[in-house]
Design an enzyme around this catalytic site. Structure first.
Site, PDB file in Angstrom:
ATOM      1  N   TYR A 147     -33.259  50.049 -69.322  1.00 27.24           N
ATOM      2  CA  TYR A 147     -31.954  49.659 -68.789  1.00 27.24           C
ATOM      3  C   TYR A 147     -32.131  49.198 -67.350  1.00 27.24           C
ATOM      4  O   TYR A 147     -32.232  50.001 -66.437  1.00 27.24           O
ATOM      5  CB  TYR A 147     -30.968  50.826 -68.847  1.00 27.24           C
ATOM      6  CG  TYR A 147     -30.657  51.326 -70.238  1.00 27.24           C
ATOM      7  CD1 TYR A 147     -30.946  50.578 -71.371  1.00 27.24           C
ATOM      8  CD2 TYR A 147     -30.067  52.575 -70.429  1.00 27.24           C
ATOM      9  CE1 TYR A 147     -30.668  51.055 -72.640  1.00 27.24           C
ATOM     10  CE2 TYR A 147     -29.771  53.051 -71.692  1.00 27.24           C
ATOM     11  CZ  TYR A 147     -30.081  52.294 -72.797  1.00 27.24           C
ATOM     12  OH  TYR A 147     -29.796  52.774 -74.056  1.00 27.24           O
ATOM     13  N   PRO A 163     -20.041  53.965 -79.073  1.00 24.14           N
ATOM     14  CA  PRO A 163     -19.072  54.800 -79.800  1.00 24.14           C
ATOM     15  C   PRO A 163     -17.626  54.336 -79.682  1.00 24.14           C
ATOM     16  O   PRO A 163     -16.785  54.752 -80.482  1.00 24.14           O
ATOM     17  CB  PRO A 163     -19.241  56.177 -79.134  1.00 24.14           C
ATOM     18  CG  PRO A 163     -19.667  55.852 -77.739  1.00 24.14           C
ATOM     19  CD  PRO A 163     -20.568  54.649 -77.880  1.00 24.14           C
ATOM     20  N   LEU A 164     -17.324  53.475 -78.702  1.00 17.78           N
ATOM     21  CA  LEU A 164     -15.937  53.086 -78.475  1.00 17.78           C
ATOM     22  C   LEU A 164     -15.496  51.904 -79.332  1.00 17.78           C
ATOM     23  O   LEU A 164     -14.312  51.571 -79.349  1.00 17.78           O
ATOM     24  CB  LEU A 164     -15.728  52.722 -76.997  1.00 17.78           C
ATOM     25  CG  LEU A 164     -15.851  53.885 -76.009  1.00 17.78           C
ATOM     26  CD1 LEU A 164     -15.848  53.363 -74.581  1.00 17.78           C
ATOM     27  CD2 LEU A 164     -14.723  54.874 -76.211  1.00 17.78           C
ATOM     28  N   GLY A 199     -13.243  47.370 -83.261  1.00 16.26           N
ATOM     29  CA  GLY A 199     -13.055  46.105 -83.951  1.00 16.26           C
ATOM     30  C   GLY A 199     -11.588  45.789 -84.136  1.00 16.26           C
ATOM     31  O   GLY A 199     -10.764  45.948 -83.234  1.00 16.26           O
TER      32      GLY A 199
END
Length: 289
Positions: free
Chosen positions: A69, A215-216, A219
């Site tokens: 990252y 996890p959020l 869609g």
């Protein structure tokens, strides 16, 4: 303020990684602290530092990162913001990916490279031992026993406490466990994407932590008038909070790690630990997938 609102993450419950490392189930994922495409420095470095410190203030004691990252930026930020670390803070990092540019990732699982990854993560994070070290991807070009053997050796040397995997199948988890104890699996999983349902079920059966990344994501499920929208309205919560609450209710082995680069968004995400869903609501949200 009450204890629950001061440190809402405690309400998410606890899970013991490897049977000896208790963490609150709602953690924080540090990928979004870096630049676009997980490349380079954050747009607002002071805010990134504030996010990390606020996460710990709110009860987070599991922070997930990776050497890729940035690369390296996220680990450096964590050390800058939080070292010396609280006694109960678990920093989970990952290695085995090289970076060629924004959004570009290439797995490299050669033993000598993985050893270098661990040594450099220890230096950047200012740690003597990494509590949870995850193989970011299995490298198809390198025998699995060589990749895991390198991590097992580093564990035996005291540089890693526990070993995890990322983006794997049930078969790969089983194969890995023939070589070394696996305490966690980190796969893409959320309300809108359930491709890892069988992996979650396997982890639940075996007592392995399942860490859903992204996890959020909801869609189209968060559309006006839908089940998620209606449930959020009933709870006075956001669809994102409901998505996290659903993950926490999905299985006691699930440890969501929502990420953000903004303190306000972080506080909203972590308040999801205070949302209690009924069995019927969990069932209706599960059926959406």
């Amino acid at each position: 303020m009450t204890e629950s609102t001061d440190r809402p993450v405690a309400a998410s419950g606890t899970f013991s990684l490897g049977g000896d490392l208790p963490v609150h189930r709602l953690g924080y994922g540090a990928m979004r602290l870096t630049g676009k495409g997980a490349w380079g420095e954050p747009a607002d470095r002071p805010e990134a530092v504030r996010v990390l410190r606020r996460a710990v203030e709110l009860g987070v004691n599991l922070i997930d990162t990776a050497d890729s990252y940035g690369p390296f930026v996220s680990e450096d930020l964590i050390a800058e913001a939080l070292h010396p670390y609280p006694a109960d803070l678990v920093i989970a990092t990952k290695g085995g990916f090289t970076r060629q540019g924004p959004g570009q990732w290439q797995p490299v699982g050669r033993p000598e490279y993985l050893r270098q990854c661990v040594e450099m993560s220890l230096r950047r994070l200012r740690l003597e031992r990494i509590d949870l070290y995850q193989l970011h991807r299995i490298d198809a070009k390198v025998p699995l026993d060589e990749q895991l053997g390198a991590l097992r050796d580093l564990r035996d040397e005291g540089k890693i406490r526990h070993i995890g995997l990322s983006e794997v199948t049930v078969e790969e988890v089983a194969a890995a466990r023939e070589h070394v104890e696996i305490v966690s699996v980190q796969n893409l999983y959320n309300l809108a994407s359930r491709k890892s349902e069988d992996v979650l079920a396997h982890c639940a059966e075996q007592g392995i932590a399942f860490i859903p990344w992204f996890p959020l994501a909801t869609g189209k499920l968060a559309g006006p008038g839908g089940v998620l929208d209606e449930a959020a309205a009933r709870h006075g919560a956001s669809p994102a909070q409901l998505a996290l609450a659903w993950l926490l209710h999905r299985s006691p082995v699930v440890l969501p790690i929502p990420g953000t680069s903004k303190v306000a968004h972080l506080e909203d995400n972590l308040a999801a630990a205070l949302v209690t869903l009924t069995g019927d609501e969990v069932g209706r949200l599960t059926a959406l997938g």
